[in-house]
Write a protein that holds these residues in place. Structure first.
Motif, short mmCIF file in Angstrom:
data_model
loop_
_atom_site.label_atom_id
_atom_site.label_comp_id
_atom_site.label_asym_id
_atom_site.label_seq_id
_atom_site.Cartn_x
_atom_site.Cartn_y
_atom_site.Cartn_z
N UNK A 196 0.81 -1.16 -0.07
CA UNK A 196 0.23 -0.13 0.08
C UNK A 196 0.86 1.38 -0.12
N UNK A 197 1.89 1.26 0.77
CA UNK A 197 2.99 2.36 0.93
C UNK A 197 3.75 2.60 -0.44
N UNK A 198 3.92 1.50 -1.13
CA UNK A 198 4.54 1.61 -2.27
C UNK A 198 3.95 1.93 -3.46
N UNK A 199 2.85 1.36 -3.74
CA UNK A 199 1.87 1.39 -5.08
C UNK A 199 0.49 1.99 -4.97
N UNK A 269 5.64 -0.68 -15.15
CA UNK A 269 4.98 -1.27 -16.42
C UNK A 269 4.34 -2.31 -16.06
N UNK A 270 4.82 -3.42 -15.30
CA UNK A 270 4.14 -4.58 -14.92
C UNK A 270 2.83 -4.33 -14.10
N UNK A 271 2.98 -3.54 -13.16
CA UNK A 271 1.76 -3.29 -12.30
C UNK A 271 0.93 -2.33 -12.97
N UNK A 272 1.07 -1.40 -14.00
CA UNK A 272 0.41 -0.66 -14.61
C UNK A 272 -0.52 -1.49 -15.53
N UNK A 276 -4.39 -2.21 -16.13
CA UNK A 276 -5.40 -1.93 -17.12
C UNK A 276 -6.17 -3.22 -17.85
N UNK A 277 -5.37 -4.27 -17.57
CA UNK A 277 -6.04 -5.54 -17.72
C UNK A 277 -7.25 -5.71 -16.76
N UNK A 278 -7.39 -4.85 -15.74
CA UNK A 278 -8.62 -4.78 -15.10
C UNK A 278 -8.39 -5.87 -13.79
N UNK A 286 -1.02 -10.21 -4.76
CA UNK A 286 -0.90 -11.51 -4.31
C UNK A 286 -0.06 -12.07 -5.74
N UNK A 287 -0.50 -12.02 -6.88
CA UNK A 287 -0.16 -12.64 -8.03
C UNK A 287 1.43 -12.11 -8.51
N UNK A 288 1.45 -10.92 -8.52
CA UNK A 288 2.64 -10.35 -8.93
C UNK A 288 3.60 -9.68 -8.10
#
Lengths: 379, 333
Positions: A196-199, A269-272, A276-278, A286-288
């Protein structure tokens, strides 16, 4: 050019030698304790640990001869050996403490009342007397002997499996019982908060990060009495529950700090893209993020494990009660220092058992430990 | 119930509960409170995203609040009341009582001595070793061995060094390295080193320096590696010697790391307890604040004075705390 090269190599020599010196300086105290833990109580108190490495001549503690009497033509005889050791070489012996080196090996000493005693270089002796010595004190033999290096695992055997009041097996198990939950529980709490604090964007984020940084250095000394009162009030008192909770609370700032610093560095990029993919935040986390943060999780786990394993203060305040059933290794050693202060074979062995586990963890996972240290203090 | 079973149960419960909490709270947030469908879908998604961070933060911050933040204020309160007078407010009486005790001043004086010596010695030794091992082929092995004491508990280290300082009566063989060397080179009678006032403080400090040097070395060695190669090459081309390069080129570039190492060790020093507790327990004028506090809290059972001593430690930590927060905020911008 050759002059410069010559200078280089002599400088390299100086550097190499001084590093060797520093490494030895840093190692010798630990090596001393390790060697002491492999020696018998007698050996430890008779000579310094550094002399255990070489064959050495030393005065051995006196041995009173004894054994079955055999009848001979001129009276009785007793034969036996002074030590149950191989490779001992006696250079001198005697029967009084004032002149412990009176005789050479093979000599026959004339004692009082017609008794004689002879001692060979390998420690075998023959004692003769005109009449039976039943019920009388037989003479003591002092000897100076060279003995080869000699080590034993007996101390470890007694301390781990021997039972008795100084045995550390119970404290060893208790320490594991404290450390494993205290290492695992904070990780999840911290990971969610760090994410939460990072992203995540929300008002007050900067302030909360500052709070974590501040709590990082709050001395846990301040927490002892208030939390003990709190634990008593909610009914858990002193015990494992209390020490697990305390270690969790005290470990969280570092965990959040380390994990946040690591997570911030993950590629945006990975998180954005996932957003975007919903994918919702819970899935992204949990997954990334969680799998990618494994190195930071490992760093923290090592820190927390070392810290809880080596801790004395928190265990004393929140765990150990007057029954003594819940003692941990560090506390057990402190108690041994008080009661068995001079028995180095006990102290050395207990200390070495307690530092063996962290050392294994340390050498196996050093990469993560160093990475964590750097992440924790470079920023 | 056996403690081991209890531990397994707590691990399962702890992990299960926390996973359950995060999963369920998210589920409720997304499907019950603010479902992302219907006429309010857009508004609901925004609302859910505004609430979610707090769901993620709540357990950790609640635990830290209870276990670290609240105790600071509670300790402050405890230091101002008297337990024997039904918790009556007594103002600064506890502090005044503490200041009348010579043991407190001894602890404070020793703590300042520790603060002066240990961070400086550890950082300098760490820097020296980091620089020496930097270009060495077996540098990593050397560093691992010097770093090793970091894994050893303060109590274990105390036992290790107590053997070094051990003293046997005159005439018998010395089994402590220090006395063996001392009697060999000076032919004086052996000293019981830990009972020699003033100097015994330094013997205790050596234990912490021995542990912390590895920490300083690891961090400073990484900082040295991070220095851009060109700056050093330029200095070599200009004919600067190794010492000049170290002091004029390398040192200025790692100043901020040196400060971080220094302050981190300073915090450790302020909290030092185990070493003194295990080696001398504050006897022979080796008392330090953390041990003094422990003594007051759990042996004399005087919570007022004990809390006052804890507040003194907090006060000493405060400048570093503020500095850390300020520099962390500067970095976030």
């Amino acid at each position: 050019m050759s002059g410069i090269a010559g200078q280089r190599s002599s400088l390299a020599w100086v550097v190499n030698l001084s590093v060797v010196f520093l490494v030895l300086l840093w190692l010798f105290p630990t090596v001393g304790l390790l060697i002491s833990s492999l020696r018998t109580a007698d050996q430890i108190s008779n000579s310094g640990w550094w002399s255990a490495l070489s064959t050495q001549e030393s005065q051995r503690s006196p041995v009173r001869i004894g054994g079955d009497e055999q009848d001979t033509d001129s009276g009785v005889a007793i034969t036996g050996t002074l030590f149950d050791l191989d490779g001992v070489d006696i250079s001198a012996w005697g029967t009084s403490s004032r002149r412990p080196n009176e005789f050479a090996p093979g000599d026959t000493a004339e004692l009082k009342d017609g008794q004689t005693l002879s001692v060979q270089a390998d420690g075998t002796y023959q004692f003769t007397a005109p009449e039976s010595q039943e019920g009388k004190r037989l003479p003591r033999v002092f000897s100076t002997a060279t003995t080869p290096p000699e080590f034993t695992l007996d101390n470890y055997n007694t301390m781990l499996f021997g039972g008795g009041s100084s045995s550390i097996s119970k404290a060893f198990l208790n320490t594991f019982t404290v450390t494993i939950p205290a290492t695992i529980i904070p990780i999840l709490f911290a990971a969610f908060a760090a994410y939460a604090l990072a992203w995540m964007e929300f008002p007050g984020r900067a302030i909360l990060i500052a709070v974590v940084v501040a709590l990082l250095v709050v001395p846990l000394q301040l927490a002892l009495i208030p939390l003990l009162k709190f634990h008593n009030a909610i009914g858990i008192g002193k015990g494992y529950m209390g020490v697990w909770l305390a270690h969790t609370g005290f470990g969280l700032p570092l965990a959040i700090y380390l994990l946040r610093n690591y997570m911030v560095g993950l590629p945006r990029d990975i998180i954005e893209n996932a957003r975007v993919d919903g994918a919702n935040e819970f899935r992204i986390f949990t997954r990334i993020v969680l799998p990618l943060s494994f190195p930071a999780l490992a760093s923290f786990a090592i820190f927390q494990f070392l810290w809880t394993w080596n801790d004395l203060l928190v265990a004393r305040v929140f765990l150990i009660d007057s029954t003594g059933q819940t003692t941990v290794m560090t506390n057990h050693i402190v108690e041994l220092l008080g009661t068995r202060g001079g028995n180095w074979e006990i102290l050395a062995t207990a200390a070495f058992v307690s530092i063996a586990v962290p050392l294994v963890v340390f050498f196996a996972m050093q990469k993560y430990l160093v990475r964590g240290l750097l992440a924790g203090s470079m920023k | 119930m056996s403690p081991i079973l209890q531990a397994v149960l707590v691990i399962t419960l702890g992990v299960g509960l926390s996973v359950g909490y995060f999963w369920l709270s998210n589920l409720i947030l997304d499907n019950v409170l603010f479902p992302a469908k219907g006429i309010n879908a857009g508004r609901n998604i925004n609302l859910a995203n505004a609430v979610r961070p707090w769901l993620f933060l709540f357990p950790a911050f609640a635990a830290m609040g209870l276990y670290l933040a609240y105790p600071v204020f509670e300790t402050l309160r405890l230091s101002l009341i008297d337990r024997d007078k039904a918790d009556a407010f007594v103002g600064l009486a506890n502090y005044r009582q503490m200041m009348d005790e010579p043991k407190f001043w001894e602890a404070l004086k020793n703590n300042f001595l520790w603060l002066l010596v240990v961070p400086a010695a550890s950082t300098l030794m760490g820097l020296l070793i980091a620089q020496l091992t930097d270009r060495l082929r077996w540098g990593n092995i050397a560093k691992a061995l010097i770093f090793m004491p970091m894994a050893i508990s303060f109590v274990g280290a105390s036992v290790i060094w107590k053997l070094v300082y051990d003293a046997r009566p005159e005439g018998t063989e010395q089994i402590g390295v220090l006395n063996a060397l001392y009697t060999f080179f000076t032919s004086n009678s052996p000293e019981v080193w830990l009972t020699v006032p003033f100097w015994n403080n330094f013997l205790l400090m050596i234990v912490l320096i021995w542990i912390q040097t590895g920490f300083a070395m690891v961090i400073l060695s990484a900082a040295l590696r991070g220095i851009p190669e060109e700056t050093i090459e330029a200095a070599v081309v200009d004919g600067a010697g190794p010492l000049r390069i170290f002091f004029r080129i390398k040192m200025p570039q790692i100043t901020s790391t040196i400060i971080v190492v220094w302050t981190t060790i300073t915090i450790t020093v302020l909290k030092v307890f185990d070493i003194v507790f295990a080696m001398t327990n504050g006897q022979w004028q080796t008392q330090v604040l953390a041990n003094y506090m422990f003594d007051k809290l759990f042996r004399a059972n005087d919570w007022g004075v004990g809390s006052a001593a804890a507040m003194v430690i907090m006060l000493l930590v405060l400048p570093i705390l503020i500095w850390n927060v300020v520099s962390a905020r500067r970095e976030l911008r």
